[in-house]
Scaffold this active site. Structure first.
Site, short mmCIF file in Angstrom:
data_model
loop_
_atom_site.label_atom_id
_atom_site.label_comp_id
_atom_site.label_asym_id
_atom_site.label_seq_id
_atom_site.Cartn_x
_atom_site.Cartn_y
_atom_site.Cartn_z
CB SER A 25 -3.77 -5.94 4.80
OG SER A 25 -4.56 -6.52 3.70
CE LYS A 74 -6.87 -11.09 4.87
NZ LYS A 74 -7.85 -10.27 4.25
CD1 TRP A 129 -8.95 -6.52 -1.44
CD2 TRP A 129 -10.53 -7.08 -3.19
NE1 TRP A 129 -8.99 -7.86 -2.26
CE2 TRP A 129 -9.85 -8.17 -3.03
CE3 TRP A 129 -11.97 -6.93 -3.96
CZ2 TRP A 129 -9.99 -9.38 -4.06
CZ3 TRP A 129 -11.96 -7.89 -4.85
CH2 TRP A 129 -11.18 -9.36 -4.85
CG HIS A 139 -5.52 -2.09 1.72
ND1 HIS A 139 -6.50 -2.42 2.52
CD2 HIS A 139 -4.56 -2.92 1.65
CE1 HIS A 139 -5.81 -3.59 2.87
NE2 HIS A 139 -4.80 -3.66 2.30
C1 GTR Z 1 -5.09 -8.50 -0.77
C2 GTR Z 1 -6.19 -9.65 -0.23
C3 GTR Z 1 -6.48 -9.06 0.82
C4 GTR Z 1 -5.46 -8.45 1.79
C5 GTR Z 1 -4.44 -7.75 0.99
C6 GTR Z 1 -3.22 -7.55 1.97
O1 GTR Z 1 -4.64 -8.99 -2.08
O2 GTR Z 1 -7.01 -9.68 -1.08
O3 GTR Z 1 -7.39 -9.94 1.66
O4 GTR Z 1 -5.17 -9.50 2.91
O5 GTR Z 1 -3.96 -8.52 0.28
O6 GTR Z 1 -2.81 -8.29 2.93
O7 GTR Z 1 -2.58 -6.48 1.64
#
Ligand code: GTR
Length: 399
Positions: free
Chosen positions: A238, A242, A329, A380
């Site tokens: 997540s 990045k 997402w 996720h």
């Molecule tokens: C979310 C965000 C994503 C992702 C995620 C995470 O809220 O929108 O870009 O980075 O968090 O890191 O779990």
């Protein structure tokens, strides 16, 4: 939010091989000489911000927690980093779990979200001293971690599996490097570099500081003879995916780079505007990217780069992109398309990138090229299934 493929607007991806004179690069040498650094620079000025090229003083204090543990299989150490610059100091703790081997081992390195103590139930692992986000699930109140959360995130860290396959695992709580809230860039690593300085539009955001921190861990690995510094795989889930990608783009010492469900600002193409968009991420997390990135809110067409070019910056090193089917997402298809489109740069090196025209079926990993990809069923998360594919890919590319 766009969640259906037929709602994706038409868009044009930047041609990652196109030079400013309108001709395309034709060799790896030409890519490296003319386009690689220019592409990286555009990501720095327009997306993540510049990582300052300034020295810091770092000392390491090593503490062996157990020589043998995990069914007598490995050793656990903590290494406390003291990072100093101009009289300011931050501390960060790396947890290092190694298999019992006589020769240097390859290692997976990735940040954790909630503290080193959450990745494994071992009682001797320290709790973070830095700011932690409040969370009923993790028992965090007043930004202090709770010992009750020991091992709570162990499902995300396949420790036994990693050790059995002959790899080590190194992890650090990301908040030790930069606490994840918008404080006006005062705390964490920013406190070392930008005190009393007006912020420029391309000054680094938190993702770039986390990437910087991964490189400081790599510096440490270079001093530790137990670790095979030529086989360090950097990974992240997540937002931390990045950070892993930006670290891999900046620091060629990382031999293999893995993005897990990294989505917008990670492996997913921004121009598709599917799921999380540039505006959505900048609104919720104004401290993650540089100020310039906000120019592209609702204005993705003007973005001079897209994320396939970030993946291409790993070439010729192997890179793996993992998606999850229910993680709309993060735009699984956008992650796949970025991986596929990065392949052109790998071809310049005579290497296979991702050899797929269409998205593969769920749970059918593709690891035969230098760009690996899978889409797993489910939400996720970072799971044992994901780790199994990362281990297979690392075995195939590094061993
Ligand atoms: C979310 C965000 C994503 C992702 C995620 C995470 O809220 O929108 O870009 O980075 O968090 O890191 O779990």
């Amino acid at each position: 939010m766009i969640q259906e493929e037929n709602k994706v607007p038409s868009y044009t991806l930047p041609d990652l091989l196109m030079k400013s004179d309108g001709k395309r690069v034709e060799s790896a040498a030409e890519w490296e000489k003319l386009l690689r650094s220019q592409t990286l620079q555009t990501f720095e000025t327009e997306v993540y911000g510049q990582i300052p090229n300034q020295e810091v003083a770092v000392t390491y204090e090593e503490n062996l927690l157990h020589a043998k543990t995990l069914k007598d299989f490995g050793s656990i150490r903590e290494i406390r980093f003291s990072i100093e610059k101009d009289g300011n100091r931050i501390q960060a703790v790396l947890l290092l779990i190694l298999p019992d081997r006589s020769s240097p081992v390859p290692v997976f390195l990735g940040y954790n979200f909630n503290g080193n103590h959450t990745i494994h139930p071992d009682e001797s692992i320290s709790l973070p001293e830095s700011w932690v986000a409040n969370s009923p699930e993790m028992g965090v109140r007043e930004n202090r971690p709770s010992p009750n959360s020991r091992g709570k995130k162990s499902s995300r860290w396949a420790v036994q599996q990693i050790l059995e396959r002959g790899y080590g695992l190194a992890t650090m709580y990301y908040g030790d490097i930069d606490p994840d809230f918008d404080d006006g860039f005062e705390n964490g690593v920013h406190s070392l570099f930008s005190k009393n300085k007006t912020r420029e539009k391309d000054d680094w955001g938190s993702i770039a500081t986390w990437a910087w921190g991964l490189s400081r861990v790599m510096d440490y690995f270079e001093t530790n003879p137990l670790i095979d510094k030529n086989k360090v795989c950097v990974l992240g889930h997540s937002r931390l995916g990045k950070a892993a990608l930006f670290a891999g783009a900046n620091d060629k010492r990382f031999a293999l780079v893995i993005s897990n469900n990294s989505g917008c600002g990670g492996a997913a193409l921004s121009k598709r505007r599917f799921g999380e968009t540039v505006a959505a991420i900048n609104d919720r997390f104004p401290h993650w990217f540089c100020e310039n990135f906000k120019k592209y809110n609702h204005n993705e067409d003007q973005l001079p780069v897209d994320q396939h070019q970030l993946l291409a910056l790993m070439a010729p090193r192997p890179v793996y992109v993992a998606s999850a089917a229910e993680d709309l997402w993060a735009d699984p298809k956008g992650e796949f398309l970025a991986a596929k489109n990065a392949s052109a740069v790998y071809r310049l090196y005579g290497l296979k990138g991702l050899q797929l025209q269409e998205m593969p079926e769920v749970n059918k990993p593709h690891i035969d090229g230098y760009i690996g990809y899978h889409i797993r069923s489910g939400v996720h998360d970072l799971t044992a299934y994901d780790w199994e594919q990362f281990l297979n890919f690392a075995d195939a590319r590094l061993k």
